[in-house]
Motif scaffolding. Structure first.
Motif, PDB file in Angstrom:
ATOM      1  N   ALA A  21       5.723 -55.655  -9.809  1.00  0.00           N
ATOM      2  CA  ALA A  21       4.715 -54.813 -10.713  1.00  0.00           C
ATOM      3  C   ALA A  21       6.562 -55.049 -11.791  1.00  0.00           C
ATOM      4  CB  ALA A  21       5.173 -53.500  -9.879  1.00  0.00           C
ATOM      5  N   ILE A  22       7.519 -55.406 -11.683  1.00  0.00           N
ATOM      6  CA  ILE A  22       8.698 -55.295 -12.019  1.00  0.00           C
ATOM      7  C   ILE A  22       8.439 -55.364 -13.630  1.00  0.00           C
ATOM      8  CG2 ILE A  22      10.329 -56.517 -11.244  1.00  0.00           C
ATOM      9  CD1 ILE A  22      11.406 -53.107 -12.874  1.00  0.00           C
ATOM     10  N   ARG A  23       7.655 -56.720 -13.367  1.00  0.00           N
ATOM     11  CA  ARG A  23       7.477 -57.628 -14.434  1.00  0.00           C
ATOM     12  C   ARG A  23       6.951 -57.292 -15.712  1.00  0.00           C
ATOM     13  NH1 ARG A  23       5.253 -62.303 -10.384  1.00  0.00           N
ATOM     14  NH2 ARG A  23       7.107 -63.071  -9.585  1.00  0.00           N
ATOM     15  N   ASN A  24       6.194 -56.401 -15.481  1.00  0.00           N
ATOM     16  CA  ASN A  24       5.463 -55.785 -16.707  1.00  0.00           C
ATOM     17  C   ASN A  24       5.677 -54.184 -17.143  1.00  0.00           C
ATOM     18  OD1 ASN A  24       4.144 -58.315 -17.716  1.00  0.00           O
ATOM     19  ND2 ASN A  24       2.336 -57.927 -15.665  1.00  0.00           N
ATOM     20  N   PHE A  25       6.149 -53.750 -16.039  1.00  0.00           N
ATOM     21  CA  PHE A  25       6.807 -52.311 -16.394  1.00  0.00           C
ATOM     22  C   PHE A  25       6.752 -51.654 -17.473  1.00  0.00           C
ATOM     23  CE2 PHE A  25       9.007 -48.295 -15.092  1.00  0.00           C
ATOM     24  CZ  PHE A  25       8.165 -48.205 -13.834  1.00  0.00           C
ATOM     25  N   ASP A  26       7.233 -52.236 -18.623  1.00  0.00           N
ATOM     26  CA  ASP A  26       7.283 -51.430 -20.032  1.00  0.00           C
ATOM     27  C   ASP A  26       6.209 -51.361 -20.686  1.00  0.00           C
ATOM     28  OD1 ASP A  26      10.595 -52.024 -19.912  1.00  0.00           O
ATOM     29  OD2 ASP A  26      10.499 -53.573 -20.779  1.00  0.00           O
TER      30      ASP A  26
ATOM     31  N   LYS B  85      15.202 -50.049  -9.979  1.00  0.00           N
ATOM     32  CA  LYS B  85      14.609 -51.011 -11.322  1.00  0.00           C
ATOM     33  C   LYS B  85      13.949 -49.509 -12.069  1.00  0.00           C
ATOM     34  CE  LYS B  85      15.102 -54.672 -14.723  1.00  0.00           C
ATOM     35  NZ  LYS B  85      15.063 -55.941 -14.491  1.00  0.00           N
ATOM     36  N   MET B  86      12.838 -49.479 -11.820  1.00  0.00           N
ATOM     37  CA  MET B  86      11.623 -48.953 -12.232  1.00  0.00           C
ATOM     38  C   MET B  86      12.267 -47.594 -12.188  1.00  0.00           C
ATOM     39  SD  MET B  86       8.337 -50.895 -10.282  1.00  0.00           S
ATOM     40  CE  MET B  86       9.594 -51.668  -8.967  1.00  0.00           C
TER      41      MET B  86
END
Length: 168
Positions: free
Chosen positions: A42-47, A81-82
């Motif tokens: 999920a962190i890959r596209n979080f922005d 991180k998120m």
């Protein structure tokens, strides 16, 4: 229909309770999760999928896929991180302690402890869905999980009420 299905999951239950209690009519729930995704995916596209929407509140609800297919360190690093990114942007965040997986209950305890170790000193609200679903013991998980992994309608209603009480 899609609206009825959205109301049936915890975030829809939460929205309906907020509307009923406070008369809010401008609550928008945006679900960006993808079934089976783990926190590190999920962190890959979080922005793009979360931060770009400029939400007021984000509920990070990972767990079952992580408990089944990941390790605790990978999971908590991605959650941290998120959550850190959200807090840096002034966005409120609530983290779930992962819901239990019926055939892997002991493994989930390490994930729950990792969430608590991160959230407690930072005073980040934590919804302990694991404890809620295990409150009557492991042998009763069948009343909460439709397939041993995914929460059923009754569990989603409980999770929505727990979040509602946290936000009161």
């Amino acid at each position: 229909n899609a609206k009825a299905q959205a109301r049936a999951v915890y975030h829809g239950v939460l929205r309906d309770l907020l509307v009923k209690e406070y008369g809010y009519d401008r609550i928008e729930v945006i679900k960006v999760s993808k079934g089976g995704y783990q926190a590190h995916q999920a962190i890959r596209n979080f922005d793009k999928e979360v931060l770009a929407l400029k939400p007021n509140l984000v509920i990070l609800a990972f767990g079952a896929a992580d408990t089944l297919y990941s390790d605790v360190n990978t999971f908590i690093q991605a959650e941290r991180k998120m959550a850190d990114l959200l807090q840096q942007k002034g966005i409120d965040v609530i983290l779930f302690k992962p819901t239990p997986v019926a055939f892997k209950v002991p493994a989930g305890e390490a994930f729950a402890k990792a969430v608590r170790a991160y959230t407690w000193p930072r005073r980040i609200p934590t919804a302990d869905m694991r404890a809620a679903l295990l409150s009557q013991g492991e042998t009763f998980l069948g009343q909460w999980l439709c397939d041993g992994v995914h929460p059923n309608q009754r569990a989603h209603e409980l999770m929505g009420r727990i979040l509602f009480e946290m936000l009161k």
